[in-house]
Design a protein around this motif. Structure first.
Motif, short mmCIF file in Angstrom:
data_model
loop_
_atom_site.label_atom_id
_atom_site.label_comp_id
_atom_site.label_asym_id
_atom_site.label_seq_id
_atom_site.Cartn_x
_atom_site.Cartn_y
_atom_site.Cartn_z
N CYS A 45 -9.05 -1.26 -1.48
CA CYS A 45 -8.67 -0.32 -2.52
C CYS A 45 -7.60 -0.92 -3.43
O CYS A 45 -7.59 -0.68 -4.63
N VAL A 88 -7.90 6.46 -2.79
CA VAL A 88 -8.03 6.58 -1.33
C VAL A 88 -8.92 7.76 -0.97
O VAL A 88 -9.70 7.70 0.00
N GLY A 128 0.23 7.12 2.62
CA GLY A 128 -0.61 6.47 1.63
C GLY A 128 0.20 6.00 0.43
O GLY A 128 1.43 5.86 0.50
N ARG A 182 -10.15 1.34 8.55
CA ARG A 182 -9.50 2.06 7.45
C ARG A 182 -8.47 1.17 6.77
O ARG A 182 -8.33 1.22 5.54
N ASP A 193 -8.20 0.20 2.92
CA ASP A 193 -6.98 0.35 2.13
C ASP A 193 -6.68 -0.94 1.35
O ASP A 193 -6.30 -0.88 0.17
N PHE A 209 0.83 -1.22 0.00
CA PHE A 209 0.00 0.00 0.00
C PHE A 209 0.85 1.25 0.00
O PHE A 209 0.52 2.24 -0.66
N ARG A 257 -3.62 7.52 -5.01
CA ARG A 257 -4.10 8.33 -3.89
C ARG A 257 -5.50 8.86 -4.18
O ARG A 257 -6.28 9.11 -3.25
#
Length: 681
Positions: A526, A633, A623, A519, A523, A113, A630
């Protein structure tokens, strides 16, 4: 309007139209070139600054090679034998699911990540940045002594290129207790020797000539016959037979120095170009051990007495499951085998492309590693059964752990087989390839951390790698002395022990409780999407990982760690100062975890509450490394800063995307001025 004026206007209009047409044509060519360049970038390195793996298989084999190491061959089979045989598989499998895979998956996800190594991936909470430093210290300590074992394997490999293996029988380098020189007899009086109550046979001068009861002589006198391969290891290869212990290191042995140097040259050459070079080497080093293990197993089950060894290996003793030490050994072996919390997994995954399926890799590598350990046990114990039958010794006296199993028992077993040099060569090549994969990642963890903390060193990647290898080589010279075996045993015991368990607990706390497990799960989604392994819905399994990271894994690891402290015993035969040196290595890692947190608390302005809020909240740079990721995110994190570095313009095009060189006059690209077009008309 006059005729001349009308002609001038018409001519000007034609010029403007021609200029507009050329601008449109060049603009279309420019966009096509930019699109082509962006496409090529997607097909190659996604992150041009750090680089990426050449392919997914490069990463998978590197992970597998890192996890599957020498411990699979010499540590796991011994633990099975000591902890109830097949019954040990039960706690081992449970600890794999509750501790091993959750930590493995967490570290792969974190590195992928952030596209950052273990030293710089903690920007979500600066207070925990010391975790990465602790990982780097552990990897450095293990790298120093681990490559010495590879050096031993090189020594034996070179010694095997002969028609007769030098450790096949006792030589002038052996002691009076060597197998050929101290026979086992049923009756001492057959040669007019005197039988003592201690199980020994003495001649008329009182000289020890033979044993008639080896068990009795071992218990009462400490006398035990030694295999020629054991004498060869101690007196010829290591020189430990000439040392009284860690306090008597003695001189450096130049043969071991050269073998250690060769091992470090191999590591430096492989890592000189980063993951691009190491990712290709692992195609051989990660797969060759499996080929050799299969060949050795086929040969092993054709030997007399192999059933005895395999039965000893797998026969379960379920009563051992009530012993807490069995569960502790299972958990520690999971960490040792998977190399979890050493930083290597974060370093490897940091070179992944953003949308790689980290869950699939974590699952396959973890299961593959543990199945390899199980398979290697069958190989090793088939030979132990053969050796036990051939020597007429109890298998308990043959089965040993660590270097004794790898460099004594198996080398002597192959001397009893036809074409013994061939089997020895195959075995020691397998040991080299097993070891170097893990060593690659240990060193890569250190160099990746250095280049992440000091990005300017990426321009000098080869120099950075060679410098680290040179420093580690110099630090390992004490291991090439006569007493080097004792120093290696000390480092192996303390460098990666319960301090690694502390790291894993801190990881879980930092990710699940400080950063927030919800979160972190977002992530991961994602990155890998709503399905993992191509068909498993992420929404179904993510709550299991949340439960592991929040409670199950840290609780299990804490229990194992506390029991390790309670069950601590000093190394047998080592002086107090040696134990102190070992504890110093352990506490260097612990200090590496907590000192950075103390420093940050001291230098951060504000009250204690304000300091904690600042140090436990993500930095603006936290991030993914690329702006396009990004943006993903920002869809689920309010007020997320998409481009804190100003890398892209408002249209999402980076300057590097339009750096198109002119190959000829009409090539697409920026033109200096409108006069350029006027000259072309």
């Amino acid at each position: 309007m006059s005729t001349d004026t009308a002609l001038q206007v018409h001519s000007l209009k034609q010029s403007v139209d021609a200029l507009s047409e050329k601008v449109d044509r060049n603009h279309s060519d420019l966009l096509a070139a930019v699109g082509k360049k962006k496409k090529n970038k997607d097909e190659g390195d996604e992150n041009e600054e750090r680089g990426n793996w050449g392919s997914k298989i490069d990463f998978f084999l590197s992970c597998l090679g890192y996890a599957v190491g020498l411990g699979n061959v010499w540590r796991f089979p011994y633990l099975c034998y000591r902890n109830g045989g097949g019954a040990f598989f039960i706690p081992y499998t449970i600890m794999l699911g509750l501790v091993g895979i959750p930590i493995f998956f967490l570290e792969l996800s974190l590195g992928q990540f952030t596209s950052s190594g273990p030293a710089t991936c903690w920007k979500f909470a600066q207070l925990f940045r010391g975790i990465g430093l602790g990982m780097v210290i552990v990897s450095s300590l293990v790298a120093v002594y681990y490559n010495m074992i590879i050096g031993w394997a090189f020594y034996y490999l070179f010694a095997s290129f002969t028609s007769k293996l030098p450790w096949s029988e006792c030589g002038d380098w052996s002691s009076a207790y060597c197998l050929d020189r101290l026979p086992l007899m049923e009756n001492c009086t057959m040669r007019n020797w005197t039988a003592t109550v201690n199980g020994t046979c003495l001649n008329g001068n009182g000289t020890l000539m033979a044993l008639y009861n080896e068990t009795l002589s071992k218990e009462t006198m400490g006398i035990k016959r030694k295999l020629p391969s054991e004498e060869y290891l101690n007196n010829v290869v290591l020189g430990s037979g000439f040392s009284d212990g860690i306090g008597d290191l003695g001189p450096v042995r130049w043969q071991l120095v050269l073998c250690l140097l060769l091992a470090w040259i191999f590591v430096a050459a492989t890592l000189s170009k980063g993951v691009k070079s190491s990712g290709k080497v692992v195609y051989v080093t990660a797969t060759f051990p499996y080929i050799v293990l299969i060949i050795l197993l086929i040969r092993g089950v054709l030997l007399d007495g192999y059933q005895k060894g395999i039965e000893f290996y797998i026969t379960p003793n379920l009563d051992r499951l009530y012993d807490a030490r069995v569960w502790k050994d299972a958990a520690v072996q999971i960490f040792f085998s998977l190399s979890a919390s050493w930083g290597g997994l974060i370093a490897l995954s940091s070179y992944n492309k953003f949308h790689n399926d980290a869950f699939r890799d974590a699952l396959l590598v973890s299961l593959g590693n543990c199945l390899t350990s199980l398979f290697a046990g069958f190989v090793i114990f088939s030979y132990l059964g053969f050796l036990s039958t051939d020597l007429n010794m109890p298998i308990e006296d043959v089965a040993e752990k660590g270097p004794t199993l790898t460099f004594v028992v198996y080398p002597f077993a192959v001397t009893k087989m036809p074409i013994s040099p061939l089997w020895a060569i195959l075995f020691f090549i397998m040991l080299v390839t097993l070891g170097v994969d893990s060593e690659f990642v240990l060193v890569e963890t250190v160099t990746t951390s250095i280049m992440d903390m000091f990005p300017q060193t990426r321009k000098y990647k080869t120099f950075t790698v060679v410098t680290c290898c040179a420093v580690f080589f110099l630090l390992g010279l004490t291991l090439t002395t006569n007493g080097g075996l004792y120093m290696l045993d000390l480092m192996d015991t303390y460098a990666g022990g319960w301090n690694v368990l502390v790291i894993s607990v801190c990881e879980c706390i930092a990710i699940s409780l400080v950063y927030g497990v919800r979160r972190f799960l977002n992530d991961i989604e994602c990155m890998i999407g709503r399905k993992v392994c191509g068909f498993i819905p992420w929404v179904i399994i993510k709550y299991w990982w949340a439960a592991c990271w929040v409670f199950i894994t840290p609780f299990a690891v804490t229990c194992v760690m506390v029991f390790s402290w309670y069950d601590y015993t000093r190394l047998d035969g080592y002086p107090l100062w040696a134990d102190a040196l070992g504890w110093l290595m352990t506490f260097v890692v612990i200090l590496g975890i907590f000192i950075p947190a103390i420093i940050y608390l001291c230098i951060t302005p504000g009250t204690c509450g304000q300091k904690l809020r600042i140090l436990t909240n993500p930095l603006v740079e936290w991030g993914p490394a690329l702006v396009k990721h990004r943006r993903l995110v920002a869809r689920y994190v309010p007020n997320y800063v998409v481009d804190p570095w100003g890398k892209e313009d408002q249209n999402g095009i980076a300057p590097s995307d339009i750096a198109v060189e002119m190959q000829k006059q009409d090539a697409p690209g920026y033109t200096p001025s409108p006069e350029y077009y006027a000259q072309k008309m």
